[in-house]
Structures are given as C-alpha cells and as structure tokens.
Write a protein that holds these residues in place. Structure first.
Motif, PDB file in Angstrom:
ATOM      1  N   MET A   1       0.829  -1.222   0.000  1.00  0.00           N
ATOM      2  CA  MET A   1       0.000   0.000   0.000  1.00  0.00           C
ATOM      3  C   MET A   1       0.859   1.266   0.000  1.00  0.00           C
ATOM      4  SD  MET A   1      -3.016   1.048   2.685  1.00  0.00           S
ATOM      5  CE  MET A   1      -3.903   2.575   2.541  1.00  0.00           C
ATOM      6  N   LEU A   2       1.904   1.290   0.836  1.00  0.00           N
ATOM      7  CA  LEU A   2       2.786   2.448   0.912  1.00  0.00           C
ATOM      8  C   LEU A   2       3.500   2.672  -0.415  1.00  0.00           C
ATOM      9  CD1 LEU A   2       4.364   2.062   4.473  1.00  0.00           C
ATOM     10  CD2 LEU A   2       2.711   3.770   3.715  1.00  0.00           C
ATOM     11  N   GLU A   3       3.871   1.552  -1.069  1.00  0.00           N
ATOM     12  CA  GLU A   3       4.550   1.665  -2.357  1.00  0.00           C
ATOM     13  C   GLU A   3       3.620   2.281  -3.408  1.00  0.00           C
ATOM     14  OE1 GLU A   3       6.702  -1.207  -5.695  1.00  0.00           O
ATOM     15  OE2 GLU A   3       6.175  -2.000  -3.726  1.00  0.00           O
ATOM     16  N   THR A   4       2.351   1.875  -3.358  1.00  0.00           N
ATOM     17  CA  THR A   4       1.370   2.427  -4.297  1.00  0.00           C
ATOM     18  C   THR A   4       1.180   3.920  -4.068  1.00  0.00           C
ATOM     19  OG1 THR A   4       0.200   0.309  -4.325  1.00  0.00           O
ATOM     20  CG2 THR A   4      -0.998   2.233  -5.139  1.00  0.00           C
ATOM     21  N   ILE A   5       1.116   4.318  -2.799  1.00  0.00           N
ATOM     22  CA  ILE A   5       0.933   5.729  -2.465  1.00  0.00           C
ATOM     23  C   ILE A   5       2.135   6.553  -2.929  1.00  0.00           C
ATOM     24  CG2 ILE A   5       0.706   7.382  -0.574  1.00  0.00           C
ATOM     25  CD1 ILE A   5      -0.854   5.256   0.951  1.00  0.00           C
ATOM     26  N   GLN A   6       3.329   6.007  -2.721  1.00  0.00           N
ATOM     27  CA  GLN A   6       4.546   6.712  -3.144  1.00  0.00           C
ATOM     28  C   GLN A   6       4.557   6.914  -4.657  1.00  0.00           C
ATOM     29  OE1 GLN A   6       7.691   4.300  -1.532  1.00  0.00           O
ATOM     30  NE2 GLN A   6       7.705   5.354   0.436  1.00  0.00           N
ATOM     31  N   GLN A   7       4.119   5.908  -5.392  1.00  0.00           N
ATOM     32  CA  GLN A   7       4.072   6.020  -6.848  1.00  0.00           C
ATOM     33  C   GLN A   7       3.040   7.053  -7.298  1.00  0.00           C
ATOM     34  OE1 GLN A   7       3.256   2.010  -8.111  1.00  0.00           O
ATOM     35  NE2 GLN A   7       5.395   1.335  -7.896  1.00  0.00           N
ATOM     36  N   LEU A   8       2.002   7.199  -6.482  1.00  0.00           N
ATOM     37  CA  LEU A   8       0.918   8.116  -6.837  1.00  0.00           C
ATOM     38  C   LEU A   8       1.143   9.550  -6.365  1.00  0.00           C
ATOM     39  CD1 LEU A   8      -2.333   6.049  -6.213  1.00  0.00           C
ATOM     40  CD2 LEU A   8      -1.631   7.073  -8.371  1.00  0.00           C
ATOM     41  N   LEU A   9       2.177   9.768  -5.568  1.00  0.00           N
ATOM     42  CA  LEU A   9       2.387  11.093  -4.976  1.00  0.00           C
ATOM     43  C   LEU A   9       2.411  12.233  -5.997  1.00  0.00           C
ATOM     44  CD1 LEU A   9       4.883  10.595  -2.000  1.00  0.00           C
ATOM     45  CD2 LEU A   9       2.522  11.413  -1.935  1.00  0.00           C
ATOM     46  N   PRO A  10       3.118  12.096  -7.122  1.00  0.00           N
ATOM     47  CA  PRO A  10       3.086  13.200  -8.108  1.00  0.00           C
ATOM     48  C   PRO A  10       1.674  13.472  -8.625  1.00  0.00           C
ATOM     49  CG  PRO A  10       4.903  11.702  -8.574  1.00  0.00           C
ATOM     50  CD  PRO A  10       4.055  11.032  -7.530  1.00  0.00           C
ATOM     51  N   ASP A  11       0.926  12.388  -8.914  1.00  0.00           N
ATOM     52  CA  ASP A  11      -0.448  12.562  -9.392  1.00  0.00           C
ATOM     53  C   ASP A  11      -1.351  13.114  -8.302  1.00  0.00           C
ATOM     54  OD1 ASP A  11      -0.163  11.584 -12.079  1.00  0.00           O
ATOM     55  OD2 ASP A  11       0.019   9.578 -11.245  1.00  0.00           O
ATOM     56  N   LEU A  12      -1.138  12.665  -7.066  1.00  0.00           N
ATOM     57  CA  LEU A  12      -1.930  13.169  -5.946  1.00  0.00           C
ATOM     58  C   LEU A  12      -1.684  14.655  -5.730  1.00  0.00           C
ATOM     59  CD1 LEU A  12      -1.639  10.306  -3.284  1.00  0.00           C
ATOM     60  CD2 LEU A  12      -3.753  11.152  -4.306  1.00  0.00           C
ATOM     61  N   ASN A  13      -0.439  15.041  -5.805  1.00  0.00           N
ATOM     62  CA  ASN A  13      -0.075  16.442  -5.616  1.00  0.00           C
ATOM     63  C   ASN A  13      -0.724  17.314  -6.694  1.00  0.00           C
ATOM     64  OD1 ASN A  13       1.627  18.539  -4.285  1.00  0.00           O
ATOM     65  ND2 ASN A  13       2.590  18.606  -6.298  1.00  0.00           N
TER      66      ASN A  13
END
Length: 220
Positions: free
Chosen positions: A1-13
C-alpha cells in the motif's frame, strides 16, 4: 500500500492543487455574484425597504431553477458555454464554469437566510433615522449577518469540493478525476481510500476554520 501511495504522490499532488484551483475560482465568482444576489433577494421581499415583487419573483425563480438541476446534469448541459468561455471542456479552469454556476444560487440563498435572521427592529430603526438603502445594507445588514455569511461561505466551499470531485467524470481534473481513473477504472481500492481520506481531511479543516472565524466575528 505504501509503495502504491509513493508512486501516486506526483499525481496526488497535481490532483490536489487542481481541486484547490477549481474551488478557489468558483468560490470567488460565487462570493462576488452570490452575495449581492442574496442581498437583493432579501431587500426586494415584501415589507422591506426596497420591496419589488417582480424582481423578487424573477430572481427567486432563476435561483430555484438552477438549484433544482443535479450538478452532474448541469455539468454536461453547460459544456457548450464552458467551451465558449474557456475554449475547452476539460481541465480545472473549464470545470470552474459549471462549479461557479452551481455555487452562485446556492450561496445567494444562504446569504438571504442569514439576513432573515436579523431582528427586523434593527432594520426599522435604520429606516426611521433616514438611512439610505446602501447605508442600511453596508452598515446594518452585512455586519449583523456576518457570522451567518461566514458559515455560508464555509458550506459553499465544502459543497464545491464535493462538486469538484464529480467534475472528474468529464475530465475536469482534481481528486475526483484521480479517483475515477486510478481507483474506479483500475479497481484500485488503495487509490480510492487515499482520495477519500484527503477529501475528508480537507473538509474537516475548512469546517473548523469556518466555525472559528464565525465565532470570532459574532458580536452577539
């Protein structure tokens, strides 16, 4: 889950700031247009110092008509207008057109409701001493209704956050668009959970801030 969130950070931002952009633009339009509209709805009512039944009826009808249309339908129906104004139908700027149209009557009704809570005796006293309509609005109505108007701004902002999430359906960008593209279409529950948590936190912060400001400006 943490890995998925890290990958999504640019898109989330990117999605977060698109949501903020949509909300700020449409909120600014709602405040600039909805506040005078709400005041006009109130002062043109029966028994008030600027009573005007035709104006009240026409404005009330238009406000109720727009508010009765579900936002997702309004969003699609206003695509031609959005294209005309912004030159495109996708992106946060384009989505701000529909958001603004939805927010103006919503905020106007909240302003009208706040003004109705003012003691009529205060208004009558201002009229009795010869105050002009503009003076009554500026020095009596708005200061007395300030706590309610602040709460109205808070409610409008929160509603716009919810509406902005729907704008993702037609490519409006923002957190809603991210949730649909990565969470719904790809069946990624992690993305859905993260976007929900972000929206909840954002709404809580806005509500707490609005409540604090409302208490601070309340002179009663």
């Amino acid at each position: 889950m943490l890995e998925t969130i890290q990958q999504l950070l640019p898109d989330l931002n990117k999605a977060f700031f698109q949501t903020v952009q949509m909300v700020l633009i449409s909120l600014g339009v709602a405040l600039a247009t909805g506040l005078p509209l709400g005041v006009l709805l109130f002062v043109s009512d029966r028994g008030l110092f600027l009573e005007n039944r035709p104006v009240k009826s026409i404005l009330g009808f238009l406000v109720n008509m727009i508010r009765s249309i579900p936002f997702i339908i309004l969003l699609v129906a206003l695509l031609p207008l959005t294209k005309l104004i912004t030159g495109t139908t996708i992106g946060p700027i384009a989505a701000s057109v529909s958001l603004s149209v939805a927010a103006i009557p919503f905020f106007a009704r909240l302003v009208e409701t706040s003004l109705r809570e003012i003691d009529k005796g205060i208004i009558e006293a201002a009229v009795a001493v010869g105050a002009t309509p503009w003076m009554i609005i500026k020095d009596v109505l708005l200061p007395e209704a300030k706590p309610g108007i602040v709460q109205g701004v808070t409610l409008t902002t929160i509603s716009l956050i919810g509406f902005s999430a729907m704008a993702g359906i037609v490519g409006g960008g923002g957190i809603g668009d991210l949730a649909i593209r990565f969470g719904y279409y790809r069946y990624d529950n992690t993305v859905m959970l993260v976007t929900i948590v972000i929206l909840i936190c954002l709404v809580q912060i806005i509500q707490l801030t609005g409540d604090a400001i409302s208490r601070k400006v309340d002179r009663r």
